[in-house]
Scaffold this active site. Structure first.
Site, short mmCIF file in Angstrom:
data_model
loop_
_atom_site.label_atom_id
_atom_site.label_comp_id
_atom_site.label_asym_id
_atom_site.label_seq_id
_atom_site.Cartn_x
_atom_site.Cartn_y
_atom_site.Cartn_z
CG ASN A 9 11.09 30.68 -28.11
OD1 ASN A 9 10.36 31.28 -27.32
ND2 ASN A 9 11.81 31.31 -29.02
CE LYS A 11 9.65 31.78 -31.98
NZ LYS A 11 9.98 32.10 -33.36
CG HIS A 94 15.15 33.81 -30.53
ND1 HIS A 94 14.48 34.44 -31.54
CD2 HIS A 94 14.80 32.50 -30.61
CE1 HIS A 94 13.76 33.55 -32.21
NE2 HIS A 94 13.93 32.36 -31.66
CD GLU A 96 11.31 35.44 -33.21
OE1 GLU A 96 10.88 35.38 -32.05
OE2 GLU A 96 11.08 34.56 -34.07
CD GLU A 164 16.65 29.07 -32.86
OE1 GLU A 164 15.78 28.22 -32.71
OE2 GLU A 164 16.50 30.26 -32.53
N GLY A 170 10.38 30.06 -38.34
CA GLY A 170 8.98 30.44 -38.55
C GLY A 170 8.60 30.54 -40.02
CB SER A 210 10.79 25.25 -40.00
OG SER A 210 10.47 26.62 -40.21
#
Ligand code: PEP
Length: 248
Positions: A9, A11, A94, A96, A164, A170, A210
């Site tokens: 991904n 991003k 996702h 985010e 996730e 991240g 990560s």
């Protein structure tokens, strides 16, 4: 037997020339890769990356899409536009999107159904916040997101789930392989309840949060971890390729 599936991904990173260079390097370095691969660039990079990955063993994904096929939706990108660019997979739900842009399960579900109707493969992301994990609610949160995200979906042959944990995305903190595997096993049980043992055995469940060259093999060694959705480490061939070729 499930095939490992490693997706990157990208991003909101890279310009067209940077994306083209990374895509070319990945195509060259993964041509002998044994697993299934995907890159998901920003919308503005898709047209650049599409001809580079075409015909290779790397699929082309998008990071999101609108819940409507077309219309007055300023700033959104439709499934038809993605199809037109050669995209075959879309990442939905996702963290985010869920937590920064406030997408709820109903919206994610509408997108999942629309993407599947148009022949796309969907990577449905689920995962708990740190406070939810600390409150012992990780399984319940993931179950809710899986069940609501897949409401009305009867065929899982084009659905991949990415577990996730939000606290691991991240942040440099990875779930231990044991903790991740336990949630993956739980998600498989949730799938079994609605779709049966065959579908539960077949469904690919990626881990994301990560993932790095140093931890990929240990994660992938776990029975229920079938691949990875990679963010930061997907931005450089030097880190993505060793993950994609873990164990070699
Ligand atoms: C992601 O964004 O899906 C992700 C897992 O990011 P990172 O690998 O950087 O934690």
């Amino acid at each position: 037997m499930r095939n490992y599936y490693i997706a990157g991904n990208w991003k909101m990173h890279m310009t067209r020339s940077e994306a083209a260079e990374l895509a070319r390097t990945l195509v060259a370095q993964l041509k002998d890769g044994e697993h299934k691969y995907l890159v998901a660039p920003s919308f503005t990079l898709i047209e650049t990356v599409a001809p580079i990955v075409k015909g290779s063993n790397i699929g082309l994904g998008a990071q999101n899409m609108a819940a409507e096929p077309q219309g007055a939706h300023t700033g959104e990108v439709s499934v038809l536009q993605l199809k037109d660019l050669g995209v075959d997979t879309v990442i939905l739900g996702h963290s985010e999107r869920r937590h920064v842009y406030k997408e709820d399960d109903a919206l994610v579900n509408a997108k999942v159904k629309l993407a599947l109707q148009h022949g796309f493969e969907v990577i449905l992301c689920v995962g708990e916040l740190l406070e939810e994990r600390e409150a012992g609610r990780a399984e319940a949160v993931c179950e809710g997101q899986v069940v609501k995200g897949l409401e009305g979906v009867s065929d899982l042959s084009r659905v991949v789930i990415a577990y996730e944990p939000v606290w691991a995305i991240g942040t440099g903190k990875t779930a231990t392989p044991e903790d991740a595997d336990a949630i993956h096993a739980y998600i498989r049980k949730v799938i079994e309840k609605t779709y049966g043992a065959g579908a539960a055995e077949k469904i690919v469940i990626q881990y994301g949060g990560s993932v790095k060259p140093e931890n990929a093999a240990q994660l992938m060694a776990k029975e229920n971890i079938d691949g990875a959705l990679v963010g930061g480490a997907a931005l450089k061939a030097d880190s993505f390729v060793p993950i994609a070729k873990f164990g070699r």
